[in-house]
Design a protein around this motif. Sequence first.
Motif, short mmCIF file in Angstrom:
data_model
loop_
_atom_site.label_atom_id
_atom_site.label_comp_id
_atom_site.label_asym_id
_atom_site.label_seq_id
_atom_site.Cartn_x
_atom_site.Cartn_y
_atom_site.Cartn_z
N GLY A 1 32.73 35.47 44.06
CA GLY A 1 33.84 35.22 44.98
C GLY A 1 34.89 34.30 44.40
N PRO A 2 34.51 33.07 44.01
CA PRO A 2 35.51 32.16 43.45
C PRO A 2 36.10 32.67 42.14
N GLY A 3 35.28 33.35 41.34
CA GLY A 3 35.79 33.89 40.08
C GLY A 3 36.84 34.96 40.30
N GLY A 4 36.55 35.89 41.21
CA GLY A 4 37.52 36.95 41.49
C GLY A 4 38.80 36.40 42.08
N VAL A 5 38.67 35.45 43.02
CA VAL A 5 39.86 34.84 43.63
C VAL A 5 40.70 34.14 42.56
N THR A 6 40.04 33.37 41.69
CA THR A 6 40.76 32.65 40.63
C THR A 6 41.46 33.61 39.69
N TYR A 7 40.80 34.70 39.37
CA TYR A 7 41.39 35.73 38.51
C TYR A 7 42.68 36.26 39.14
N GLY A 8 42.62 36.56 40.44
CA GLY A 8 43.81 37.05 41.14
C GLY A 8 44.90 36.00 41.23
N LEU A 9 44.51 34.73 41.42
CA LEU A 9 45.49 33.65 41.48
C LEU A 9 46.21 33.48 40.14
N LYS A 10 45.47 33.63 39.06
CA LYS A 10 46.10 33.49 37.73
C LYS A 10 47.09 34.63 37.48
#
Length: 411
Positions: A265-274
């Motif tokens: 969850g946090p990894g995917g969200v961070t990927y999208g934020l970047k």
Amino acid sequence: MDLSPFQNLIDELKSKKMIVWKNKKKSEIYQIDSALIDDAEGRLKRFAPYFQEVFPETKKQDGKVESVLQSVPVMQQKLGVKGKLYVKRDDALPISGSIKARGGIHEVLYAAEKIAMEHRFVSLEDNYKIFTTKPIQKLLSQYTIVVGSTGNLGLSIGIMSATLGFKVNVHMSHDAKEWKKQLLRKIGVTVVEHSGDFSLAVDAGRKEALKDPNSYFIDDEHSKQLFAGYAVAGRRLKQQLQEENIAVDANHPLYVYIPCGVGGGPGGVTYGLKESFGENVHGYFVEPTESPCMLLGMATGLHDKIAVQDIGLSNLTIADGLAVGRPSSFVGQQMEPLLDGIMTISDERLSQYVRTLYQMEKIIVEPSAVAGFIGLEQLKDAADNPNATHIVWATGGSMVPKDEQQKYILG
């Protein structure tokens, strides 16, 4: 394994202090697979008419499964934050009331669409209300969705899969809440209980799925489709910030604090934020002091080759969604050039934040969901920047029964 180069960090983790680990591998050079996010975003749009039909609560957003970005001015004052402070209310996401409604639901849709297309029941040009019809539901009932979970992923996948017509088997770790198991059983999901932790539940699910060619295993440790579903959040957050006239640039940095379990969850969200904000966003994960699996995996470079139990931690925490002893290697490696750092938080502080958030803002969430507030205490320079925007990602809570909620806020 030789852990001597990391002994100082390991000693800190073993002491159960609340610490901040800064990621030295973060780089200005990284690649984002926008096509992966495009694919997930397109699928969610195609299923929007279906959502409106079967989940009426999504009608007001035209079938979009999205949460509000809520300003928390009283909490901001309490924490002494000089910039802007928001809570991303994934605790109130439609359908399953947690961040897992992003990745988990997306992967179930991916499986349903794939099967329906292979059997020529649907094409990309169709209105996806067709997934409410008996022929497709009969087709999907021949397949079983299998997943291992500490709770919220099992809920999102169970609800979505059962609604589409799939059979569903959810392998639950020992820390999963009883009410989550009962809710799943009530909608016809088979819940398999395990005395071990998250990794054992996932492994049991994986082995079960291998025995049946009509089983589809959703792998929380390695799945690209879960990751892609979470990553769509970055684009949607960008739109929400624009609607609020909030600038994100070199002079107006964005700080995002996300609770972390296995990391998807946090990894995917961070990927999208970047993808959306580049170097102007600073992402931090937060883990319990007894379960800092992603911190341990990334700091040592061993990823899933090391578990918190290997250094003498218990992996026991009130934050059931974060009770993971071994991280996702896939996510850890994706995060090496992207993530600013990882923090740890004690159960005591989690309980305090749950009560304070309720007292200040009348928001009730699970203990896991308040973990991000520690970021405002740990990064004082960022909290003192009047031009910064801070987002605490609330990951679950709205489906928690009222009596359980009362226990959280009374302590």
